[in-house]
Design a protein around this motif. Structure first.
Motif, PDB file in Angstrom:
ATOM      1  N   ASP A 130       0.848  -1.199   0.000  1.00  0.00           N
ATOM      2  CA  ASP A 130       0.000   0.000   0.000  1.00  0.00           C
ATOM      3  C   ASP A 130       0.886   1.252   0.000  1.00  0.00           C
ATOM      4  O   ASP A 130       2.113   1.155  -0.012  1.00  0.00           O
ATOM      5  N   GLU A 131       0.214   2.418   0.080  1.00  0.00           N
ATOM      6  CA  GLU A 131       0.973   3.662  -0.055  1.00  0.00           C
ATOM      7  C   GLU A 131       2.048   3.829   1.013  1.00  0.00           C
ATOM      8  O   GLU A 131       3.077   4.457   0.797  1.00  0.00           O
ATOM      9  N   ASP A 132       1.814   3.228   2.180  1.00  0.00           N
ATOM     10  CA  ASP A 132       2.793   3.354   3.258  1.00  0.00           C
ATOM     11  C   ASP A 132       3.881   2.289   3.199  1.00  0.00           C
ATOM     12  O   ASP A 132       4.714   2.184   4.101  1.00  0.00           O
ATOM     13  N   GLY A 133       3.802   1.476   2.164  1.00  0.00           N
ATOM     14  CA  GLY A 133       4.835   0.449   2.021  1.00  0.00           C
ATOM     15  C   GLY A 133       4.511  -0.834   2.765  1.00  0.00           C
ATOM     16  O   GLY A 133       5.344  -1.734   2.859  1.00  0.00           O
ATOM     17  N   ASN A 134       3.297  -0.970   3.285  1.00  0.00           N
ATOM     18  CA  ASN A 134       2.934  -2.211   3.985  1.00  0.00           C
ATOM     19  C   ASN A 134       2.381  -3.239   3.000  1.00  0.00           C
ATOM     20  O   ASN A 134       1.727  -2.885   2.022  1.00  0.00           O
ATOM     21  N   GLU A 135       2.667  -4.500   3.296  1.00  0.00           N
ATOM     22  CA  GLU A 135       2.194  -5.560   2.407  1.00  0.00           C
ATOM     23  C   GLU A 135       0.676  -5.688   2.477  1.00  0.00           C
ATOM     24  O   GLU A 135       0.088  -5.580   3.545  1.00  0.00           O
ATOM     25  N   THR A 136       0.067  -5.916   1.308  1.00  0.00           N
ATOM     26  CA  THR A 136      -1.370  -6.189   1.275  1.00  0.00           C
ATOM     27  C   THR A 136      -1.549  -7.666   0.938  1.00  0.00           C
ATOM     28  O   THR A 136      -0.555  -8.396   0.797  1.00  0.00           O
ATOM     29  N   ASP A 137      -2.792  -8.104   0.770  1.00  0.00           N
ATOM     30  CA  ASP A 137      -3.026  -9.513   0.416  1.00  0.00           C
ATOM     31  C   ASP A 137      -2.908  -9.736  -1.084  1.00  0.00           C
ATOM     32  O   ASP A 137      -2.940 -10.858  -1.561  1.00  0.00           O
ATOM     33  N   GLN A 138      -2.823  -8.642  -1.795  1.00  0.00           N
ATOM     34  CA  GLN A 138      -2.854  -8.773  -3.259  1.00  0.00           C
ATOM     35  C   GLN A 138      -1.495  -9.129  -3.849  1.00  0.00           C
ATOM     36  O   GLN A 138      -0.459  -8.740  -3.317  1.00  0.00           O
ATOM     37  N   LYS A 139      -1.573  -9.865  -4.954  1.00  0.00           N
ATOM     38  CA  LYS A 139      -0.335 -10.249  -5.652  1.00  0.00           C
ATOM     39  C   LYS A 139      -0.336  -9.612  -7.039  1.00  0.00           C
ATOM     40  O   LYS A 139      -1.384  -9.342  -7.613  1.00  0.00           O
ATOM     41  N   GLN A 140       0.857  -9.438  -7.590  1.00  0.00           N
ATOM     42  CA  GLN A 140       0.950  -8.911  -8.955  1.00  0.00           C
ATOM     43  C   GLN A 140       2.158  -9.551  -9.655  1.00  0.00           C
ATOM     44  O   GLN A 140       3.066 -10.063  -8.998  1.00  0.00           O
ATOM     45  N   TRP A 141       2.135  -9.509 -10.974  1.00  0.00           N
ATOM     46  CA  TRP A 141       3.289 -10.009 -11.723  1.00  0.00           C
ATOM     47  C   TRP A 141       4.204  -8.841 -12.026  1.00  0.00           C
ATOM     48  O   TRP A 141       3.769  -7.810 -12.505  1.00  0.00           O
TER      49      TRP A 141
END
Ligand code: ADP
Length: 634
Positions: free
Chosen positions: A221-232
């Protein structure tokens, strides 16, 4: 997955060479375990190349998806790393041959050479090419799901193995074309289940690969925290290395690319990258390996360059672009002039092929010249590995004979060792005043050459002689007649004449001795009859009583041996028997009045000369009988 029967499941054993490879690899390559990624990504990229090539004539193979790429993802809970491509895929038969056997002849011999010395083995295994099996360096089990581009969804194949003796194979479903390799990591492999580690290794191994290589990353997210989402996330530039400009490419990238094209484990010795426009429009990237492949002299050694046409991969091992004596060169050629549907047959007698071949040959030869000039040590290392192959050059490539002669290296009497370090140019530079020939000697071994009686007068006069003892040398010398305007002269030939180096007084003395000795020569001749072509006096020997030589245009000893080894009936060599009138044994013979005893002397001296020249006698018992009789009647 319990429906074994319906899935046509079978358990098969690996070919025994595969078992050996797996075992050795796991034990000798663990210190360099990340290379499994290079190998698997390289295979994925090859699979994309093959698909693109086949789709040239069958575009339906794309099944609507021509965006080729490799995707890596990992799961820290399941302990798995997955490498997926959408390339050509494999059928069941292909899986069985490619992932269960090693289809190279000579493999068994190769493995029998391996020692238990691990540092050495890792080198050798690297030369052999570890490929797919390197997955087992980091994984304790490997699963492959693959669907050939020609197969339907339910014709996919599932392969599974723990890398020990066997694997299972069964039918499966797969929604899209291509291959997915799932590695279940050992403890030592767990470090690769990390975003930054993958990024680091893939960055190193895949920048030169022409298709995108992506890893699955966690969205922040904007603060640099990991979210549950993945991306290539695409990691590499995905631009084929040779299409980039030279100034942008680092040595490391060239080296990595070499490992990809050559399936080699070590860095290349040198390379040359060129874009050429004009009559022919092409790019070539040619590498000289540091080590000879284990099967360089096997009949079915695969040589040649990778061929691309307008960036599209067309074929591996296009041997038409290199003469056979440069079969160790690796790399590629990308032509804009050849048609995309070019086949091996078309390449055979094609004008473009011919001119590319001659350009690539020149390129390699000048690369070698440069190496010899700028880094003699590296050139020496090259010679050690490939000298024997390069020696085939003068016979094969008339046009580049002089260049090739300049690249040859020999042992010589100048250096007191068997290392082949002397260039013909060095020899010519050291030639004596008035010397107009390059003197050489061919023999069975360095020791035989070094101790040859033919060298005596050269030593006495301080004239350097090139010593040749490789099997191929005699053959090479049939094609090399001169270098730098100086003719070659074998010192075992009758035409050898060093009188120009004698002083006048010596010459007069010799003439006198020859005259006195004439009757001995005649007696010897009449004893031997047609066993020799001629008997004569020689002054070129110091410590040796007699030698045999051959006429300049007659077959010599080494050539006869070559023919014999090639399975031809032992050819008769017409020897000339030369006696040294100043030697005390010859003097004793000359003083012998008894004809029977004289004959024994002749047998003794001729036998010795033949042994020194050829290492064997036609009739050993005649020789031994004569020697014994001489000793008894002393
Ligand atoms: P090499 O790549 O040197 O031939 P490998 O052991 O790496 O040896 O692979 C053996 C063969 O298996 C390859 O030549 C190829 O035919 C097949 N193969 C391996 N990986 C793939 C893949 N991802 N897609 C399709 N075929 C593959």
């Amino acid at each position: 997955m319990s429906e074994t029967a319906t899935h046509n499941k079978e358990t098969r054993g690996f070919q025994s060479e595969v078992k050996q490879l797996l075992h050795l690899m796991i034990h000798s390559l663990y210190s360099n375990k990340e290379i499994f990624l290079r190998e698997l990504i390289s295979n994925a990229s090859d699979a994309a190349d093959k698909l693109r090539f086949q789709a040239l004539s069958a575009p339906e193979l794309y099944q609507g998806n021509a965006d080729l790429g490799v995707k890596l993802s990992f799961d820290t809970e399941a302990n798995t790393l997955t490498i997926a491509d959408n390339g050509i895929g494999m059928t069941r038969e292909e899986v069985i041959t490619h992932l269960g056997t090693i289809a190279k002849s000579g493999t068994a011999e190769f493995f029998s050479q391996l020692s238990q010395e691990q540092s050495k083995d890792s080198q050798l295994i690297g030369q052999f090419g570890v490929g797919f099996y390197s997955a087992f360096i980091v994984a304790d089990s490997v699963t492959v799901r693959t669907r050939a581009a020609t197969a339907s969804e339910d014709q996919a194949v599932l392969w599974h193995s723990q890398g020990e003796g066997e694997y299972t194979i069964e039918d499966t479903q797969k929604a899209s074309r291509g291959t997915e390799i799932i590695l279940h990591m050992r403890d030592e492999g767990k470090e690769f289940l990390s975003e930054w580690r993958l990024r680091e290794v893939i960055g190193k191994y895949s920048d030169h690969i022409g298709i995108p290589v992506s890893i699955q990353t966690t969205v922040r997210d904007e603060d640099g925290n990991e979210t549950d989402q993945k991306q290539w996330e695409q990691i590499n530039k995905a631009q084929a290395l040779w299409t980039r400009s030279k100034s942008e490419i680092s040595d490391e990238e060239y080296q990595e690319f070499y490992k990809h094209v050559a399936h080699d484990y070590s860095d290349p010795l040198t390379w040359s990258h060129n874009r050429v426009e004009g009559k022919n429009d092409y790019t070539s990237l040619l590498y000289i390996p540091a080590k000879a492949p284990w099967d360089l002299f096997n009949r079915d050694h695969k040589s040649g360059l990778k061929l691309y046409v307008q960036r599209v991969f067309i074929m591996d091992d296009a041997e038409q672009f290199m003469p056979s004596y440069l079969r160790f060169v690796r790399g590629l050629i990308d032509s804009n002039d050849l048609p995309l549907n070019v086949s091996r047959e078309i390449l055979q007698d094609n004008k473009v092929t011919q001119s590319l071949r001659s350009a690539c040959t020149k390129r390699v030869l000048s690369m070698l010249e440069k190496l010899a000039k700028n880094s003699p040590e590296k050139y020496q290392a090259f010679w050690q590995e490939f000298g024997l192959v390069l020696k085939e050059g003068p016979a094969e490539d008339f046009a580049n004979k002089e260049k090739l002669a300049g690249l040859l290296r020999f042992a010589s009497t100048h250096n007191d060792n068997n290392e082949q370090t002397v260039a013909l140019a060095d020899y010519v530079e050291r030639m004596k005043e008035g010397q107009d020939k390059i003197y050489y000697l061919t023999a069975d071994s360095y020791l035989a050459a070094k101790n040859s009686p033919h060298l005596e007068q050269f030593k006495a006069k301080g004239i350097e002689v090139i010593l040749m003892f490789d099997r191929i040398d005699e053959y090479v010398m049939n094609y090399l007649t001169e270098f730098g305007g100086k003719a070659f002269q074998s010192i075992t030939k009758a035409g050898l004449d060093l009188s120009q180096f004698d002083d006048e007084g010596e010459k007069a003395q010799q003439q006198e001795t020859e005259q006195e000795f004439k009757s001995v020569v005649e007696r010897t001749q009449s004893y031997l009859g047609d066993r020799v072509k001629e008997v004569r006096t020689t002054f070129k020997l110091a410590n040796t009583p007699a030698v045999v030589v051959t006429d300049d245009f007659e077959m010599g000893t080494q050539m006869a041996k070559l023919l014999e080894a090639a399975g031809q009936a032992a050819p008769k060599v017409n020897y000339i028997f030369e006696l040294n009138p100043n030697h005390s044994l010859v003097k004793q013979m000359a003083d012998e009045a008894d004809e029977v005893q004289f004959g024994r002397w002749v047998e003794l001296l001729l036998g010795q000369a033949m042994l020194a020249e050829r290492g064997s006698l036609d009739d050993p018992s005649l020789f031994l009988g004569s020697v014994n009789a001489l000793l008894v009647n002393r």
